[in-house]
Design a protein around this motif. Structure first.
Motif, PDB file in Angstrom:
ATOM      1  N   UNK A 402       0.825  -1.213   0.000  1.00  0.00           N
ATOM      2  CA  UNK A 402       0.000   0.000   0.000  1.00  0.00           C
ATOM      3  C   UNK A 402       0.855   1.257   0.000  1.00  0.00           C
ATOM      4  N   UNK A 403       2.036   1.211   0.587  1.00  0.00           N
ATOM      5  CA  UNK A 403       2.949   2.353   0.600  1.00  0.00           C
ATOM      6  C   UNK A 403       4.321   1.872   0.129  1.00  0.00           C
ATOM      7  N   UNK A 404       5.195   2.822  -0.135  1.00  0.00           N
ATOM      8  CA  UNK A 404       6.520   2.496  -0.644  1.00  0.00           C
ATOM      9  C   UNK A 404       7.392   1.911   0.471  1.00  0.00           C
ATOM     10  N   UNK A 405       8.141   0.866   0.129  1.00  0.00           N
ATOM     11  CA  UNK A 405       9.056   0.262   1.103  1.00  0.00           C
ATOM     12  C   UNK A 405      10.364   1.048   1.147  1.00  0.00           C
ATOM     13  N   UNK A 406      10.802   1.378   2.354  1.00  0.00           N
ATOM     14  CA  UNK A 406      11.980   2.220   2.519  1.00  0.00           C
ATOM     15  C   UNK A 406      13.227   1.435   2.941  1.00  0.00           C
ATOM     16  N   UNK A 407      13.055   0.187   3.360  1.00  0.00           N
ATOM     17  CA  UNK A 407      14.207  -0.581   3.857  1.00  0.00           C
ATOM     18  C   UNK A 407      14.171  -1.994   3.287  1.00  0.00           C
ATOM     19  N   UNK A 408      15.319  -2.651   3.340  1.00  0.00           N
ATOM     20  CA  UNK A 408      15.396  -4.056   2.925  1.00  0.00           C
ATOM     21  C   UNK A 408      14.562  -4.927   3.853  1.00  0.00           C
ATOM     22  N   UNK A 409      14.514  -4.577   5.127  1.00  0.00           N
ATOM     23  CA  UNK A 409      13.739  -5.371   6.080  1.00  0.00           C
ATOM     24  C   UNK A 409      12.250  -5.368   5.731  1.00  0.00           C
ATOM     25  N   UNK A 410      11.752  -4.248   5.213  1.00  0.00           N
ATOM     26  CA  UNK A 410      10.349  -4.192   4.795  1.00  0.00           C
ATOM     27  C   UNK A 410      10.079  -5.166   3.649  1.00  0.00           C
ATOM     28  N   UNK A 411      11.028  -5.259   2.702  1.00  0.00           N
ATOM     29  CA  UNK A 411      10.892  -6.214   1.594  1.00  0.00           C
ATOM     30  C   UNK A 411      10.893  -7.645   2.125  1.00  0.00           C
ATOM     31  N   UNK A 412      11.745  -7.918   3.107  1.00  0.00           N
ATOM     32  CA  UNK A 412      11.813  -9.265   3.671  1.00  0.00           C
ATOM     33  C   UNK A 412      10.528  -9.626   4.412  1.00  0.00           C
ATOM     34  N   UNK A 413       9.941  -8.670   5.097  1.00  0.00           N
ATOM     35  CA  UNK A 413       8.678  -8.929   5.798  1.00  0.00           C
ATOM     36  C   UNK A 413       7.574  -9.261   4.791  1.00  0.00           C
ATOM     37  N   UNK A 414       7.516  -8.504   3.707  1.00  0.00           N
ATOM     38  CA  UNK A 414       6.508  -8.792   2.682  1.00  0.00           C
ATOM     39  C   UNK A 414       6.727 -10.180   2.080  1.00  0.00           C
ATOM     40  N   UNK A 415       7.984 -10.536   1.823  1.00  0.00           N
ATOM     41  CA  UNK A 415       8.292 -11.850   1.263  1.00  0.00           C
ATOM     42  C   UNK A 415       7.934 -12.962   2.246  1.00  0.00           C
ATOM     43  N   UNK A 416       8.287 -12.773   3.510  1.00  0.00           N
ATOM     44  CA  UNK A 416       7.966 -13.784   4.525  1.00  0.00           C
ATOM     45  C   UNK A 416       6.455 -13.940   4.676  1.00  0.00           C
ATOM     46  N   UNK A 417       5.711 -12.841   4.596  1.00  0.00           N
ATOM     47  CA  UNK A 417       4.256 -12.905   4.677  1.00  0.00           C
ATOM     48  C   UNK A 417       3.689 -13.716   3.509  1.00  0.00           C
ATOM     49  N   UNK A 418       4.253 -13.499   2.319  1.00  0.00           N
ATOM     50  CA  UNK A 418       3.782 -14.249   1.149  1.00  0.00           C
ATOM     51  C   UNK A 418       4.122 -15.736   1.264  1.00  0.00           C
ATOM     52  N   UNK A 419       5.299 -16.047   1.805  1.00  0.00           N
ATOM     53  CA  UNK A 419       5.691 -17.454   1.979  1.00  0.00           C
ATOM     54  C   UNK A 419       4.768 -18.151   2.981  1.00  0.00           C
ATOM     55  N   UNK A 420       4.474 -17.455   4.088  1.00  0.00           N
ATOM     56  CA  UNK A 420       3.652 -18.048   5.138  1.00  0.00           C
ATOM     57  C   UNK A 420       2.188 -18.161   4.740  1.00  0.00           C
ATOM     58  N   UNK A 421       1.763 -17.364   3.763  1.00  0.00           N
ATOM     59  CA  UNK A 421       0.330 -17.284   3.437  1.00  0.00           C
ATOM     60  C   UNK A 421      -0.075 -18.347   2.432  1.00  0.00           C
ATOM     61  N   UNK A 422       0.228 -19.617   2.729  1.00  0.00           N
ATOM     62  CA  UNK A 422      -0.239 -20.713   1.881  1.00  0.00           C
ATOM     63  C   UNK A 422      -1.649 -21.066   2.337  1.00  0.00           C
ATOM     64  N   UNK A 423      -2.630 -20.377   1.795  1.00  0.00           N
ATOM     65  CA  UNK A 423      -3.987 -20.450   2.328  1.00  0.00           C
ATOM     66  C   UNK A 423      -4.892 -21.301   1.451  1.00  0.00           C
TER      67      UNK A 423
END
Length: 513
Positions: A402-423
């Motif tokens: 929804x907003x621009x990512x400013x850090x590498x950690x933000x990208x990793x959180x989004x990636x981890x969320x996508x990995x965990x979201x096997x729904x």
């Protein structure tokens, strides 16, 4: 006769003796009085002389003191006059300096005004020359200014696009060669090292009964016990032919857990009546609050995150009773934190920050039924409210793009969320929409004045509303039900029909002492 003369002679001699003694004493006394008077006169004269001497001495001392004080006063007055004179001189010199400065400032202002006028004239001349040159260029090229700009920009854009395309192609080839293998390795290692079981939550809970006779006690006379329990918890009790079991149905898992604990305690206690039900529900709420706090602390400890605000701990604990597309949100948050931390370690990023952001990335889901807005933005607002790092706030807000990512950690959180979201897919999505619809029903009911609490039950086919008897009278309940019906019809889309059940109860409590 002799004795008579003897007596007379004795008397005469006695009288003569007394007279002689009197005269002698008188003479002596007069001498002493005279001496005393002389002494007194002499003392008085001496005292007068001393007093005169003291008076003269005092007058002299007073004159000297007055003279001394007068000299000191004259000296101080002279010093003060000198100081005042100096101050007057300094003030005069300052006034003269200020006058000179004012004159200089006035002269500078005049020069500035003159220069500004010259600049304005030059600008006007330049503008006129510019306009004239543009007119001449337009006559020569037969193009307007806008047309010339478009042609120039088009050529620049074409050249730039060509160069960028070549650069992007080279970078993509290089990045793919280097990044694909590395990314696969990191993600596969993260998934392999973090395996968390996910259990799909349901919308019902089953409470076992010691025997089928307990069902009648739970229902109570004319259904008063079951109504009291449903009104206190907002959960629908289903008592059917299921042997030795009662089903608790409700979309809110926190309320369902409160109802389950309260019902189990009532069954063990054996005393089931409306007052006891309210007491047990209150105790169950406190127990669930304690469970929420313990769950939040356990999640933070498991991930290795410390110094979280107590309110954030409570919000984390509430995620234990929330589900999203079949996943328990607290377990999902722990998994995302671990995945993000593993990938951050592999990439040399800040693992602690990645874990913290991963644990808190869905914190907004704890309040989505209370506040409007997407859960990512709600979570970012909560993190900012409780003084989390700005990078953490950005990672929470940006984990859905929804907003621009400013850090590498933000990208990793989004990636981890996508990995965990096997729904599971669309079926779970419909369940989520169903829960949101029930929450919307309760929000609409609570928006009216005089409503104490409201519960959406029967899978959203009924809304049970408890009003404050001091704010709404009996005729007012009819109007309230009609207003709620109109608002639901205008704001929500739903299958079938929804029953609005408004309850007004006046309760009087007193104590016999």
């Amino acid at each position: 006769m002799e004795w008579l003369w003897a007596i007379i002679s004795g008397v005469v001699f006695l009288a003569v003796g007394l007279l002689v003694g009197y005269l002698y004493r008188k003479n002596v006394a007069e001498k002493k009085i005279g001496q005393a008077e002389e002494t007194v006169v002499r003392l008085i004269e001496d005292a007068q002389k001393k007093a005169e001497a003291i008076r003269k001495e005092t007058v002299l001392e007073a004159k000297e003191e007055v003279h001394k004080l007068r000299n000191e006063f004259d000296r101080e007055s002279k010093d003060r006059r000198n100081e005042l004179t100096k101050m007057e001189r300094r003030l005069l010199s300052r006034e003269e300096a200020l006058d000179k400065k004012n004159e200089q400032v006035d002269r500078k202002n005049e020069r500035l005004d003159q220069k500004l006028k010259e600049v304005d004239n030059l600008q006007n001349e330049i503008k006129a020359l510019h306009d004239k040159e543009i007119e001449e260029l337009e006559k020569i090229t037969d193009l307007t200014t806008d047309q010339a700009k478009e042609i120039l920009l088009e050529r620049v854009e074409q050249d730039t696009r060509h160069d960028i395309a070549i650069m992007v192609r080279d970078l993509e080839i290089q990045a793919k060669d280097e990044a694909d293998k590395k990314a696969r390795d990191i993600i596969s290692q993260a998934i392999q090292r973090c395996a968390v079981d996910q259990v799909a939550e349901t919308t019902i809970s089953v409470v076992p009964l010691p025997n089928d006779e307990m069902k009648g006690r739970i229902i109570g006379r004319e259904g008063r016990n079951i109504r009291a329990l449903e009104n206190a918890t907002g959960i629908d009790l289903i008592i059917d032919d299921t042997p030795e079991a009662v089903i608790l149905s409700g979309f809110d898992p926190v309320r369902r857990e409160v109802a389950r604990i309260a019902l189990e305690r009532l069954i063990i206690d054996g005393r089931i009546h409306p007052a006891r039900i309210e007491e047990m529900v209150s105790k169950a709420k406190k127990e669930v609050d304690a469970q929420i706090k313990e769950a939040g602390e356990s999640a933070a400890f498991e991930v290795g995150i410390h110094s979280l605000h107590p309110e954030i701990i409570k919000l984390l604990g509430r995620l234990k009773f929330r589900t999203s597309y079949g996943q328990n949100v607290l377990n999902h948050s722990i998994e995302v934190a671990q995945l993000a931390g593993i990938m951050a370690n592999e990439l040399g990023a800040n693992a602690k920050m990645a874990k913290r952001a991963g644990l808190l990335h869905d914190i907004g889901k704890a309040v989505t039924h209370e506040m409007e807005g997407p859960h990512a933005q709600l979570g970012a607002d909560l993190a900012a409210k409780y003084k989390e790092n700005a990078d953490i706030v950005n990672a929470i807000a940006a984990h859905h793009g929804d907003v621009e990512m400013k850090t590498l950690e933000a990208v990793l959180v989004q990636s981890a969320d996508a990995i965990s979201a096997a729904r599971p897919g669309a079926r779970r999505e419909s369940l989520d929409n169903y829960v949101k619809r029930l929450e919307s029903l309760e929000e609409i009911a609570n928006s009216f004045k005089g409503v104490d609490k409201s519960f959406a039950i029967q899978a959203g086919r009924e809304v049970r509303i408890v009003v404050k008897p001091e704010d709404i009278d009996e005729p007012g309940t009819t109007l309230l039900a009609r207003d709620i019906v109109k608002k639901i019809e205008s704001e929500l889309e739903y299958p079938g029909q929804i029953k609005i059940n408004v309850i007004r109860e006046t309760r009087v409590v007193d104590y016999a002492k």
